[in-house]
Design an enzyme around this catalytic site. Structure first.
Site, short mmCIF file in Angstrom:
data_model
loop_
_atom_site.label_atom_id
_atom_site.label_comp_id
_atom_site.label_asym_id
_atom_site.label_seq_id
_atom_site.Cartn_x
_atom_site.Cartn_y
_atom_site.Cartn_z
CB THR A 282 4.11 -43.78 -36.04
OG1 THR A 282 4.23 -42.72 -36.91
CG2 THR A 282 2.25 -43.61 -35.41
CG ASP A 283 10.01 -45.26 -35.87
OD1 ASP A 283 11.00 -43.89 -36.72
OD2 ASP A 283 11.73 -45.64 -35.43
#
Length: 758
Positions: A282-283
């Site tokens: 994920t970011d």
């Protein structure tokens, strides 16, 4: 005897087959055996990627995060810098945790490490894939020498809205060029992942992050699958085809489903359609942000992310704190947790961390391979090749050494802003300002008078927002008229004025969207005052995005767009201003006349009522108040010399099947100095089952011509170059007429038509 020979042949075939699969088989066997010893908590721990937090050299063992590492609850860390810190933390993982699984260490190595190269949008304007790859290789060498083995780069988001600040981190508006750059960056970072200077790349932000509505960061994205596959997804796929080791999910929702929870994106397209074998991260807080998106509480959204195909949770710790409960509740399966864990472990295996957890912890390399003279020289040369000469009326440039130069502007003597946005490892004090660069290159025979001339902006609060992360703008608190008068006085004493104006480094980048994309008014007023002196003025333009500079283009005799050139920006700028380097950069974005034209891009559709001929025409696709034209088209850039193009010749006007077509043009340097030209190939599909763009980049060659030299430049075109995704998302080409175009930019081309049938 015959039976023995048959057995021997079968044995040899078996050995050959086994030798072909040995690397993957060994990895699979190792990972399977390791996972067989892991508890559920340890498997989930591999999916956890916290920030480095409170770790300081010599104190790692006492930190809160160290306790989690000992318990096997951390898979990696990011944005921790230096061999000393990383080695200390890795020692906790491989000496104190039960299974001694090494950590992976990531960092935002975006356009260089301590040696900083031009921002990615600027780098793309070199149109030189060898230089792009070299910049990534230098960055990987330096980062790996400092303990880093994973970079969150390249960013390949196509962006057509310059209001969006992160356009600075990408490669412009074109999917073909973006795909070539994606492959070059992956090659530069990763090599074959076997060497000590090879680091794992992470292509981002998957997907469509650059198409945020209104150009506002993190905003909604909504588009048809046909547009996705033809215009936005190709660079991500190119990175996958190049073997990128990891993918980062984007923040935005895509057609109603946030990317971090979007199974269609993460599994159906990325893995099943494209065959991606690495892991997805994920970011920053991407899983937590699914809650304000409206998808549920942390436990619910963590389960959604895992089931979508997310393998590693950056910062949110949703996987760490909720997946066990979700497994017990039947919301996720053991197989889904195991699959994510396997992918993370495989990445560590491919990096060689199980064989040598300290592979990237060599103190000698840290002291000898970072910010070297050789790397700085490379950065200087590449930066100069990225600058784009936008205007040069009366051949003011190149400047002559000797005489007096007035150097003015808030960016003229500012080291901190030269590296540009996302330069997290840079030492700003070692960056070269424009003033320093001019002094070093011009020598003692040239007098340089410096004046700041204006602040970045009249609004001091705006200037604070535009000067974050240590990139001070040194605000002058005197009245604006007094500051400008200093610059006018300097100009009156000079033979030529160099005005270093534009954006500060943090006016573009993450969370740096702008609704007004012009040069700030304070600097415009300075430029007007300088022009009023009657002295020749050269605008050295700093920016991280296409700007609306129609007035500046009309009023200023010479404009050199220098983006943010990195550690050696000042030297590279001086090299070009004084003609040591002939500028050869070409724009990879379209520059609008005003923000009302946005989004403006070269490969648009024709519409049923196109404007044909002069503007304005009623009941045609145009504006009442401004023409459809940009200030500068995609692919545009001038030189200190001039290149002319002959008519375009095709090897045939009628083609059938898979035979190749050759398009040839003669390019002549008919100017006074040697120079480089980017020869660009465009194709238009005149009739299709869906509407097709008026022009698509399909090839380019950067050539070096001596003054007076001519060269034939040929492009070989195959049916694969004609393919597109149709309404059924089938990737194929269709028979019909095609216009082949070659030129120095997307507007000024030579063309010829060909009929091509299957």
């Amino acid at each position: 005897m015959k039976a023995a020979m048959t057995f021997l042949v079968c044995l040899l075939i078996g050995v050959a087959v086994r030798s072909q699969v040995t690397p993957d088989a060994k990895m699979n066997s190792f990972v399977t055996a390791l996972m067989g010893r892991m508890t559920l908590d340890e498997k989930i721990g591999q999916l956890n990627l916290p920030g480095a937090g409170d770790i300081t050299t010599g104190q790692a063992g006492n930190s809160d995060i160290a306790k989690k590492i000992e318990q096997g609850l951390v898979g990696g860390l990011f944005n921790i810098k230096s061999v000393a810190k990383i080695k200390e933390v890795q020692r906790i993982a491989v000496e104190k945790s039960r299974l001694k699984i090494p950590l992976i260490f990531g960092m935002d190595v975006i356009h260089g490490y301590e040696t900083v190269f031009p921002i990615p949008l600027g780098l793309s304007c070199s149109w030189d894939m060898a230089e792009v790859e070299k910049s990534a290789r230098v960055a990987a060498t330096e980062a790996s020498a400092d303990g880093i083995c994973w970079t969150f780069s390249p960013m390949v988001d196509i962006a057509r809205d310059p209001r969006w600040g992160r356009i600075a981190e990408g490669n412009g508006e074109d999917a073909y060029l973006g795909s070539q750059i994606a492959k070059a960056m992956v090659r530069g970072y990763q090599g074959d992942l076997s060497g000590k200077s090879d680091i794992m790349a992470c292509v981002k932000h998957y997907a469509l992050y650059g198409a945020a509505e209104a150009g506002r960061d993190y905003n909604t994205t909504d588009m048809s699958p046909v547009r996705m596959f033809n215009e936005y997804l190709p660079p991500y796929q190119a990175a996958v085809d190049a073997g990128v080791g990891s993918v980062m999910a984007s923040f935005n929702d895509v057609n109603g489903v946030p990317a971090t929870a979007n199974r269609w994106l993460m599994t159906d397209v990325l893995r099943k359609r494209w065959g991606f074998k690495g892991f997805v991260v994920t970011d920053y807080t991407g899983i937590m942000e699914l809650t304000p998106h409206g998808l549920g509480d942390l436990q619910t959204v963590s389960a959604l992310a895992l089931k979508a195909g997310i393998d590693m949770d950056m910062v949110s710790e949703g996987f760490l704190t909720t997946l066990k409960k979700s497994l017990q509740a039947g919301k996720v399966t053991q197989a889904e947790i195991d699959q994510a864990c396997r992918r993370v472990l495989e990445a560590k295996y491919r990096l060689g961390l199980f064989a040598d957890p300290y592979k990237y912890c060599d103190e000698h390399r840290a002291s000898t391979e970072i910010f070297t003279d050789a790397n700085r020289n490379t950065a200087r040369q590449i930066a100069a090749d990225c600058f784009v000469l936008l205007k040069n009326k009366g051949n003011i440039l190149p400047l002559k050494k000797g005489g007096t130069i007035a150097l003015v502007g808030p960016l003229a003597d500012n080291k901190e802003n030269m590296p540009g946005t996302w330069s997290v490892a840079a030492n700003f004090e070692k960056s070269i300002s424009v003033l320093q660069g001019l002094k070093d290159v011009a020598g003692e025979g040239t007098k340089i008078i410096y004046a700041q001339g204006s602040n970045l902006d009249y609004d001091s609060l705006f200037e604070q927002r535009a000067g974050m992360f240590g990139k001070n703008l040194h605000r002058d608190h005197r009245p604006a008229a007094e500051i400008i008068q200093d610059a006018v006085s300097a100009a009156n004493q000079a033979d030529v004025v160099v005005a270093a104006l534009g954006e500060s480094a943090e006016m573009s980048g993450e969370s740096s969207s702008r609704s007004n994309i012009g040069i700030p008014e304070a600097q415009q007023d300075l430029l007007k005052a300088l022009l009023a002196t009657g002295k020749p003025v050269v605008l050295v333009l700093f920016t991280g995005r296409p700007l609306t500079i129609k007035w500046e283009n009309d009023a200023t005799p010479a404009i050199l767009n220098v983006w943010f050139g990195g550690s050696e920006a000042g030297h590279a700028i001086a090299d070009v201003l004084f003609g040591k380097v002939n500028p050869s950069g070409k724009l990879t974005t379209t520059w609008p006349q005003n923000v009302g034209q946005v989004p403006l891009y070269y490969n648009h559709k024709n519409t049923g009522r196109p404007l044909e001929g002069a503007w304005f025409q009623k009941f045609r696709s145009n504006y009442l108040d401004v023409s459809n034209d940009p200030v500068y088209p995609f692919g545009y850039g001038l030189s200190y010399t001039h290149f002319s193009y002959s008519d375009l010749s095709l090897s045939s006007a009628s083609m059938k099947g898979d035979q190749p077509l050759t398009a040839t043009v003669t390019v002549t340097n008919d100017g006074p100095v040697d120079g480089k030209e980017v020869v660009q190939l465009y194709i238009r599909d005149l009739v299709g089952s869906i509407t097709r763009p008026v022009s698509e980049l399909k090839g380019f060659q950067k050539i070096d011509l001596k003054a007076g030299e001519s060269r034939k430049v040929s492009f070989v075109i195959k049916p694969a170059d004609l393919k597109f995704y149709n309404a059924d998302l089938k990737y194929d080409w269709e028979s019909g007429d095609f216009v082949i175009m070659v030129g120095g930019n997307s507007r000024d081309v030579r063309s010829a038509k060909v009929n091509w049938t299957k």
